[in-house]
Design a protein around this motif. Structure first.
Motif, PDB file in Angstrom:
ATOM      1  N   GLN A 190       0.815  -1.210   0.000  1.00 12.00           N
ATOM      2  CA  GLN A 190       0.000   0.000   0.000  1.00 12.00           C
ATOM      3  C   GLN A 190       0.853   1.266   0.000  1.00 12.00           C
ATOM      4  O   GLN A 190       0.575   2.200  -0.733  1.00 12.00           O
ATOM      5  N   ALA A 237     -11.408   4.948   1.231  1.00 16.41           N
ATOM      6  CA  ALA A 237     -10.453   3.970   1.761  1.00 16.41           C
ATOM      7  C   ALA A 237     -10.609   3.811   3.264  1.00 16.41           C
ATOM      8  O   ALA A 237     -10.543   2.698   3.785  1.00 16.41           O
ATOM      9  N   SER A 289     -13.556   1.714   3.873  1.00 16.92           N
ATOM     10  CA  SER A 289     -13.247   0.327   3.536  1.00 16.92           C
ATOM     11  C   SER A 289     -12.465  -0.361   4.651  1.00 16.92           C
ATOM     12  O   SER A 289     -12.579  -1.562   4.847  1.00 16.92           O
ATOM     13  N   CYS A 290     -11.679   0.417   5.379  1.00 15.61           N
ATOM     14  CA  CYS A 290     -10.889  -0.140   6.478  1.00 15.61           C
ATOM     15  C   CYS A 290     -11.687  -0.300   7.760  1.00 15.61           C
ATOM     16  O   CYS A 290     -11.346  -1.129   8.596  1.00 15.61           O
ATOM     17  N   SER A 330     -14.329  -5.367   1.616  1.00 14.24           N
ATOM     18  CA  SER A 330     -13.608  -4.278   2.278  1.00 14.24           C
ATOM     19  C   SER A 330     -12.274  -4.778   2.824  1.00 14.24           C
ATOM     20  O   SER A 330     -12.067  -5.970   3.020  1.00 14.24           O
ATOM     21  N   GLU A 331     -11.376  -3.830   3.052  1.00 17.42           N
ATOM     22  CA  GLU A 331     -10.072  -4.177   3.625  1.00 17.42           C
ATOM     23  C   GLU A 331     -10.251  -4.804   5.005  1.00 17.42           C
ATOM     24  O   GLU A 331      -9.580  -5.779   5.329  1.00 17.42           O
ATOM     25  N   THR A 391      -5.072   3.134   3.603  1.00 15.46           N
ATOM     26  CA  THR A 391      -5.169   1.684   3.829  1.00 15.46           C
ATOM     27  C   THR A 391      -3.863   1.114   4.365  1.00 15.46           C
ATOM     28  O   THR A 391      -3.889   0.206   5.196  1.00 15.46           O
ATOM     29  N   TYR A 398      -3.778   2.055   8.034  1.00 18.93           N
ATOM     30  CA  TYR A 398      -4.717   1.227   8.792  1.00 18.93           C
ATOM     31  C   TYR A 398      -4.182  -0.204   8.933  1.00 18.93           C
ATOM     32  O   TYR A 398      -4.328  -0.814   9.990  1.00 18.93           O
TER      33      TYR A 398
END
Length: 172
Positions: free
Chosen positions: A8, A54, A57-58, A65-66, A131, A134
């Protein structure tokens, strides 16, 4: 296999490489971009939306999602035979195909539309930085390392590409 965090955070270097190629080409073929305030504001707004997306998503566990990927990571059985060295993980994290994609998109947009489009690769950086940050936070909180990739001889489950390993103790 590559460390998820490396994958990332290396995006800034990928964007810089793409711009090293596109900026001289566009400036050689077109005039120096004018400082169009609206275009810069739109770019900043898109970057902010991508960073917030993002972050969501985390933190939200929706499918794909992450966070969901992190929570469903599978443990690695034989760490020594699968994991690369830290330098090798960083090297593998750099994606030349992604750089090529960024160069192609930036060149087409900058030559056909607006020269300021040479900076399009920078739009990917905020989301990837969020990301990556995270992922580092998640690793620290859980005491695990996240890896992205496939392990030969191990079935991946449905869309599973993240594996976790027990954090290796620091050498003293």
């Amino acid at each position: 296999m590559v460390r998820y965090v490396h994958h990332q955070l290396i995006t800034a270097a990928e964007a810089a490489c793409a711009m090293i190629v596109t900026v001289p080409v566009v400036l050689g073929l077109r005039d120096v971009p004018e400082s169009a305030a609206e275009l810069w504001r739109a770019g900043a707004a898109v970057a902010a939306v991508l960073a917030v997306s993002a972050l969501l998503s985390c933190t939200v566990g929706w499918p794909g999602s992450e966070k969901r990927d992190f929570e469903t990571a599978l443990p690695l059985a034989d760490l020594e035979s699968v994991l690369p060295t830290p330098k090798e993980s960083l090297r593998r994290s750099f994606g030349w195909p992604f750089v090529g994609f960024l160069v192609a998109v930036s060149l087409v947009a900058a030559l056909a539309w607006e020269p300021v489009a040479v900076f399009l690769p920078l739009l990917f950086v905020p989301a990837r930085m969020v990301t990556g940050t995270y992922a580092a936070y998640w690793e620290r909180r859980h005491g695990l390392l996240l890896w992205r990739g496939q392990v030969t001889g191990r079935p991946l489950g449905e869309k599973q590409s993240l594996y976790s390993s027990v954090r290796q103790p620091a050498a003293r």
